[in-house]
Design an enzyme around this catalytic site. Sequence first.
Site, mmCIF file in Angstrom:
data_model
loop_
_atom_site.group_PDB
_atom_site.id
_atom_site.type_symbol
_atom_site.label_atom_id
_atom_site.label_comp_id
_atom_site.label_asym_id
_atom_site.label_seq_id
_atom_site.Cartn_x
_atom_site.Cartn_y
_atom_site.Cartn_z
ATOM 1 N N VAL A 82 -23.629 -17.208 29.388
ATOM 2 C CA VAL A 82 -24.222 -16.627 28.182
ATOM 3 C C VAL A 82 -24.240 -17.704 27.109
ATOM 4 O O VAL A 82 -23.239 -18.385 26.883
ATOM 5 C CB VAL A 82 -23.407 -15.424 27.674
ATOM 6 C CG1 VAL A 82 -24.086 -14.799 26.462
ATOM 7 C CG2 VAL A 82 -23.238 -14.389 28.762
ATOM 8 N N CYS A 182 -22.099 -30.275 21.845
ATOM 9 C CA CYS A 182 -23.076 -29.284 22.290
ATOM 10 C C CYS A 182 -24.385 -30.001 22.615
ATOM 11 O O CYS A 182 -24.868 -30.812 21.816
ATOM 12 C CB CYS A 182 -23.313 -28.246 21.199
ATOM 13 S SG CYS A 182 -24.679 -27.106 21.544
ATOM 14 N N ASP A 189 -17.247 -30.183 20.020
ATOM 15 C CA ASP A 189 -16.390 -29.141 20.575
ATOM 16 C C ASP A 189 -15.035 -29.779 20.873
ATOM 17 O O ASP A 189 -14.973 -30.889 21.406
ATOM 18 C CB ASP A 189 -16.991 -28.567 21.864
ATOM 19 C CG ASP A 189 -18.293 -27.829 21.617
ATOM 20 O OD1 ASP A 189 -18.336 -27.000 20.695
ATOM 21 O OD2 ASP A 189 -19.271 -28.084 22.349
ATOM 22 N N GLY A 251 -17.809 -19.665 15.749
ATOM 23 C CA GLY A 251 -18.464 -18.376 15.544
ATOM 24 C C GLY A 251 -17.605 -17.203 15.966
ATOM 25 O O GLY A 251 -18.115 -16.168 16.389
#
Length: 274
Positions: A82, A182, A189, A251
Amino acid sequence: MSLLHDTPLGRASDYVDQYTPALLCPVPRWDAREGLELENSDLPFHGMDLWNAYELSWLNGKGKPMVAVAELTIPCTSANIVESKSLKLYLNSFANTRFESREAVIAAIEKDVAHTIGAPLDVRILSLKEAQREPLWEDHGQCVDGLDVSFEGFEYSPDLLFTDQGPEQSGVLFSHLLRSHCPVTNQPDWATVMVRYTGAPISPASLLRYVVSLRNHQGFHEQIIEQMFIDIQRRCAPRQLTVYGRFTRRGGIDINPFRSNFETLLPNARTVRQ
């Protein structure tokens, strides 16, 4: 099936607050595995991706807001992952929708995410009190970060990995210095990574240099950990190997890929930076 340019990553997004499953975006696993010369039908590892979502809220049957932590356990054999921002937007869409029970929320997430990834998954929803009782990361093995090692560059280099002389051993090495980027937004990250193995002794200094060489490398969290598994397997040839990454949240979500050829999933233990 969505391509990366079709996802919400790197774009301004509307925050929908009514339950909207269509917000979820899949990303094919095959795209990255092809570059690793892997066959989805014959992977050299098994494992899971553990997702922790800390910003889940919905309304109960009386309209009262509920808050909780969601844990999604996604098999590494799923056709897709996802896209993380799409999951954030999707979970935010629960905010002003009524659900009769926690079980109804779990059922909705299981159905929607399973449709997106092309495989069943496990979903837990924890109250804040329950989440407080979950295990925390405990250091086991050797942290390589304190080694007095010099670095001449920060380009991805699996050739830095090597083994020391000596008999086969079982060991655990870990580092808090993993950083990658990313592939869409180029945002950094950050992660703790643990390597558990049985085989010729992996040089701790070589692992540290290798981890640091990923500092400017691009890949989704799952891809980075699979890259590490394959690199260590090919360069050091351990008989048994586990690579487990604990990435810091973005997030309101952290992603923790686990890949192994010999052991089952380790506890979902939050590190100090998570």
